[in-house]
Structure formats: C-alpha cells, structure tokens
Design a protein around this motif. Structure first.
Motif, PDB file in Angstrom:
ATOM      1  N   ILE A 277       0.632  -0.984   0.034  1.00  9.29           N
ATOM      2  CA  ILE A 277      -0.159   0.097   0.005  1.00  9.29           C
ATOM      3  C   ILE A 277       0.445   1.348   0.047  1.00  9.29           C
ATOM      4  O   ILE A 277       2.487   1.309   0.739  1.00  9.29           O
ATOM      5  CB  ILE A 277      -0.698   0.372   1.195  1.00  9.29           C
ATOM      6  CG1 ILE A 277      -1.564  -1.212   1.284  1.00  9.29           C
ATOM      7  CG2 ILE A 277      -1.777   1.604   0.701  1.00  9.29           C
ATOM      8  CD1 ILE A 277      -2.844  -1.929   0.167  1.00  9.29           C
TER       9      ILE A 277
ATOM     10  N   VAL B  67       1.138   5.295   0.989  1.00 12.14           N
ATOM     11  CA  VAL B  67       0.070   5.752   1.730  1.00 12.14           C
ATOM     12  C   VAL B  67       1.272   6.864   1.546  1.00 12.14           C
ATOM     13  O   VAL B  67       2.039   7.589   1.317  1.00 12.14           O
ATOM     14  CB  VAL B  67       0.651   5.409   2.597  1.00 12.14           C
ATOM     15  CG1 VAL B  67      -0.487   6.876   3.679  1.00 12.14           C
ATOM     16  CG2 VAL B  67      -0.376   4.222   3.229  1.00 12.14           C
TER      17      VAL B  67
ATOM     18  N   ALA C 291       0.916   3.184   9.920  1.00  9.48           N
ATOM     19  CA  ALA C 291       0.611   2.244   8.800  1.00  9.48           C
ATOM     20  C   ALA C 291       1.943   1.280   9.851  1.00  9.48           C
ATOM     21  O   ALA C 291       1.486   0.014   9.406  1.00  9.48           O
ATOM     22  CB  ALA C 291       2.589   3.087   8.679  1.00  9.48           C
TER      23      ALA C 291
ATOM     24  N   ALA D  19      -1.092  -1.177  11.457  1.00 12.18           N
ATOM     25  CA  ALA D  19      -1.400  -2.314   9.996  1.00 12.18           C
ATOM     26  C   ALA D  19      -0.036  -2.789   9.335  1.00 12.18           C
ATOM     27  O   ALA D  19      -0.882  -4.432   9.145  1.00 12.18           O
ATOM     28  CB  ALA D  19      -1.803  -1.612   9.124  1.00 12.18           C
TER      29      ALA D  19
ATOM     30  N   VAL E 156       4.214  -1.758   3.834  1.00 12.38           N
ATOM     31  CA  VAL E 156       3.301   0.033   3.432  1.00 12.38           C
ATOM     32  C   VAL E 156       4.766   1.134   2.705  1.00 12.38           C
ATOM     33  O   VAL E 156       5.904   0.558   3.311  1.00 12.38           O
ATOM     34  CB  VAL E 156       3.071   0.570   4.560  1.00 12.38           C
ATOM     35  CG1 VAL E 156       2.782   1.998   4.674  1.00 12.38           C
ATOM     36  CG2 VAL E 156       2.059  -0.229   4.838  1.00 12.38           C
TER      37      VAL E 156
ATOM     38  N   CYS F   7      -3.120   3.326  -3.264  1.00 12.85           N
ATOM     39  CA  CYS F   7      -2.992   3.981  -2.388  1.00 12.85           C
ATOM     40  C   CYS F   7      -4.088   4.472  -1.640  1.00 12.85           C
ATOM     41  O   CYS F   7      -4.785   4.363  -2.230  1.00 12.85           O
ATOM     42  CB  CYS F   7      -2.922   4.805  -3.697  1.00 12.85           C
ATOM     43  SG  CYS F   7      -3.017   6.703  -3.439  1.00 12.85           S
ATOM     44  N   VAL F   8      -3.485   5.382  -0.962  1.00  9.66           N
ATOM     45  CA  VAL F   8      -4.442   5.734   0.639  1.00  9.66           C
ATOM     46  C   VAL F   8      -4.133   7.219   0.480  1.00  9.66           C
ATOM     47  O   VAL F   8      -2.711   7.483   0.893  1.00  9.66           O
ATOM     48  CB  VAL F   8      -4.550   4.935   1.415  1.00  9.66           C
ATOM     49  CG1 VAL F   8      -4.727   6.018   3.136  1.00  9.66           C
ATOM     50  CG2 VAL F   8      -4.801   3.774   1.470  1.00  9.66           C
TER      51      VAL F   8
ATOM     52  N   GLY G 163     -12.730   5.921   5.621  1.00 12.93           N
ATOM     53  CA  GLY G 163     -11.534   4.838   4.263  1.00 12.93           C
ATOM     54  C   GLY G 163     -12.681   4.732   3.162  1.00 12.93           C
ATOM     55  O   GLY G 163     -13.769   3.812   3.002  1.00 12.93           O
TER      56      GLY G 163
ATOM     57  N   SER H 225      -9.241   9.368   2.975  1.00 15.67           N
ATOM     58  CA  SER H 225      -8.900   9.215   4.255  1.00 15.67           C
ATOM     59  C   SER H 225      -9.965  10.642   4.050  1.00 15.67           C
ATOM     60  O   SER H 225      -9.446  11.235   3.925  1.00 15.67           O
ATOM     61  CB  SER H 225      -8.151   7.911   5.087  1.00 15.67           C
ATOM     62  OG  SER H 225      -8.410   9.276   6.387  1.00 15.67           O
TER      63      SER H 225
ATOM     64  N   ILE I  58      -6.419   2.125   5.489  1.00 15.88           N
ATOM     65  CA  ILE I  58      -5.076   1.424   4.838  1.00 15.88           C
ATOM     66  C   ILE I  58      -5.587  -0.478   4.320  1.00 15.88           C
ATOM     67  O   ILE I  58      -5.079  -0.956   3.892  1.00 15.88           O
ATOM     68  CB  ILE I  58      -3.726   1.089   6.055  1.00 15.88           C
ATOM     69  CG1 ILE I  58      -3.419   2.752   5.596  1.00 15.88           C
ATOM     70  CG2 ILE I  58      -2.580  -0.192   5.573  1.00 15.88           C
ATOM     71  CD1 ILE I  58      -2.124   3.455   6.945  1.00 15.88           C
ATOM     72  N   GLU I  59      -5.892  -0.956   5.920  1.00 18.81           N
ATOM     73  CA  GLU I  59      -6.884  -1.891   5.851  1.00 18.81           C
ATOM     74  C   GLU I  59      -8.133  -1.911   4.676  1.00 18.81           C
ATOM     75  O   GLU I  59      -7.574  -3.711   4.077  1.00 18.81           O
ATOM     76  CB  GLU I  59      -7.499  -2.653   7.034  1.00 18.81           C
ATOM     77  CG  GLU I  59      -5.979  -2.949   8.679  1.00 18.81           C
ATOM     78  CD  GLU I  59      -6.906  -2.582   9.923  1.00 18.81           C
ATOM     79  OE1 GLU I  59      -8.112  -2.456  10.216  1.00 18.81           O
ATOM     80  OE2 GLU I  59      -6.142  -3.528  10.936  1.00 18.81           O
TER      81      GLU I  59
ATOM     82  N   ALA J 238      -7.953  -0.860   2.051  1.00 17.59           N
ATOM     83  CA  ALA J 238      -7.338  -0.687   0.745  1.00 17.59           C
ATOM     84  C   ALA J 238      -6.703  -1.896   0.245  1.00 17.59           C
ATOM     85  O   ALA J 238      -6.988  -2.818  -0.717  1.00 17.59           O
ATOM     86  CB  ALA J 238      -6.129   0.161   0.501  1.00 17.59           C
TER      87      ALA J 238
END
Length: 334
Positions: free
Chosen positions: A7, A9, A25, A28, A37, A99-100, A284, A297, A310-311, A313
């Motif tokens: 991911i 970020v 991060a 996660a 990440v 992407c987040v 999210g 976010s 993140i989760e 994604a």
C-alpha cells in the motif's frame, strides 16, 4: 503464505501531519504480516517518527505537498513531485497495489484520473463508502468527488455502485435508489428526475425509485446514489450524529454513582455500540471507476481512522476489485 500486498500511503497531505500516518502504518503492518507499506513524503520528517525495526515499511522521498486549499488544476500542473502524485504513480507502475491519501479530494480525483485513467464508459470516478445500519450496510456514492453531477453521471454512479455490491457482497440483484428530497416522482431537481427516468427505462438497473435521507439507515436499498455535494453533507451529518450519540451516552452514565455502576454492567454492550457507531472505525472510502485501488481517508483522521483506511485498501486489493469491476463494466452498455 498469502501474497504480499503493498500500500502506497500519501503521508503528508492530511490535516494532522505525518506523525499519525507513520503510527498507523506501524500498526497496520503489525496487524497483517502479509502487508507492506510505502510512505511517500519528506524523508527527514517521516524518519523522525518511524520506529526502528520495521522492515515492511519503506520511505520514498516526495519533496512537495498538495495543500487542502490547492485547486485540482494547479495540482495537475505543478504537483507531480508531491506525496499524493508519487503514491498514485507507484500504483500505475506496479510498485504498489493501492494508494491511500487523506489529502485534498479534488486534487486526488484529478491526479487519479490523469495517472490511473477510468474504465471505458465512465466519465468521472466517484467516492463510494459502506454505510452501516442495524443489521447490514448500503453503498452510498458520490460522497464528495463530484459536487456537480449530470443525470448521465448519476446513472454511471448507479451502475458502478450496483456492480460493487455484486462483486464484493455477492448480491445478485442489488436495489438501487436515488437520494432525493421526497419519494414522489415530481420531487427533486432536473438532474435527479432525469436520472430517475433513465434508470427506470434501463434494463437490469435494479432501480427502486427515490429515497429520503432518513432511509439511508433503514436498509431499504443496497446502493444509494447522489451528487457529491449532497452525499458529503449526508455523510458528515451522519458522522456528527454518531459522535453526539456517543457523547450523550458517556455523559448519561457519568451522572451519578448508580449510573456508573449500570455502565460497568453494560460495558460489553456499550463497547459493541461504540464499535458500530465510531466514524473512525469506518474511515476510508473508495474512488470507484479508476483502474486501480485508491482510498480517500478523512482529512482529519486520527491513527485509528488511518489504520482503517489502510486496511480497507488491503481488502480491496484482496478482492481484486478494480479488475472485477472492469470485467463487469465491459458487459454493460452505456
């Protein structure tokens, strides 16, 4: 062993700075051993908060930041070295699976469209999110990407939302509704009325008609469609009400020793209610329509909210959502 998911970020664009992003991060990757990440941002700022020993967190330098006040057109022309643009470019190149970003919504949409492109037949991506109610959830879109939307855009949103409910939840015939100021056919502005007519005459649209704001939490539809202005106001209002309810419950149980005793007895139930209502745990939302996973976010999200994004994604990558939606969209006539 499960395949590793990466991911990207955007660590710099949120309202709270980069520290909560780094902490999120760390949490996660600790929660998911198959997760990696990549933090995009100013290296020295990120390294100041990153604890030692995180071999599944990488920092890539991005010198610029897209501000919340920046116009999308300016971000497109001058923001290619920003943390937001670099995160999206990693997805395009295959260096990341998703992407987040907690940054500027308009800039994220503009850069996302330019970098990842949309699927054929989709003119604009939309922000879509699952809204919980007592025994399930519904998908609501658009939640802020498109403040103005034509009837054709609303129809496209409806089709994408319906396909997402099919792909993720396995609902064979999702019920699709337009959010309106009333349920009567004469209610609403011209775009909503025209979109309703177009959906009504379209085969396999799943269209059930108009619903009102109070119906969002009653489970009357699986997909609720509106423009980004209405959707964002509805979302933020719902989050505010949830926070108010939580605050009223806390105050009620702190009034006296007897209330505190009852609260101790009811603690397990109260914790379940809090988890259900806490907006941070539902943070999210997806940019649906792009050829890649992009999660928006809340700009003011705390560590808990950023972990949730993140989760989210990672789940969409696991579901192979863009590919599955692309396959379904190829079968749709626009």
């Amino acid at each position: 062993m499960a395949a590793e998911t990466t991911i990207a970020v955007d660590a710099m664009s949120g309202d709270r700075g980069c520290e909560p992003v780094v902490r999120a991060a760390e949490i996660a990757v600790s929660n998911n051993r198959a997760l990696r990440v990549v933090l995009l941002g100013r290296r020295t700022a990120l390294e100041a908060f990153l604890s030692a020993g995180h071999d599944r967190i990488e920092i890539q330098d991005a010198p610029d930041v897209v501000t919340m006040e920046e116009r999308p057109s300016h971000a497109l022309r001058h923001g290619q070295q920003s943390s937001m643009a670099r995160a999206l470019s990693l997805v395009r190149s295959g260096g990341a699976d998703a992407c987040v970003s907690a940054g500027n919504t308009g800039a994220l949409m503009a850069l996302g469209r330019n970098t990842l492109q949309t699927w054929p037949g989709i003119e604009r991506p939309a922000i879509i999110k699952r809204i919980p109610f007592h025994d399930g959830h519904c998908y609501v879109l658009d939640l802020g990407a498109n403040v103005d939307a034509s009837a054709e855009h609303l129809v496209q949103f409806a089709l994408m939302g319906r396909l997402m409910a099919q792909a993720v939840d396995g609902i064979q015939e999702p019920r699709v509704a337009l959010l309106n100021v009333g349920q009567e056919a004469v209610k609403g502005n011209e775009q909503v009325r025209l979109a309703g007519h177009m959906l009504q005459t379209r085969e396999q649209s799943g269209y059930i008609g108009y619903i009102e704001g109070s119906d969002l939490f009653r489970g009357v539809a699986d997909v609720v469609v509106c423009d980004g202005f209405v959707g964002n106001v509805a979302l933020k209002t719902g989050e505010g009400v949830a926070e108010l309810i939580g605050d009223l419950i806390r105050r009620a149980f702190a009034d006296s020793w007897y209330s505190r005793f009852v609260a101790a007895l009811a603690a397990p139930v109260l914790r379940r209610i809090k988890r259900r209502l806490d907006p941070a745990r539902h943070n999210g939302a997806s940019f649906i329509g792009l050829r890649g996973v992009v999660i928006k976010s809340h700009g003011n999200a705390d560590v808990t909210g950023l972990v949730a994004a993140i989760e989210q994604a990672a789940r969409e990558v696991e579901h192979e959502l863009p590919r599955r939606l692309g396959d379904l969209l190829e079968q749709v006539e626009f």
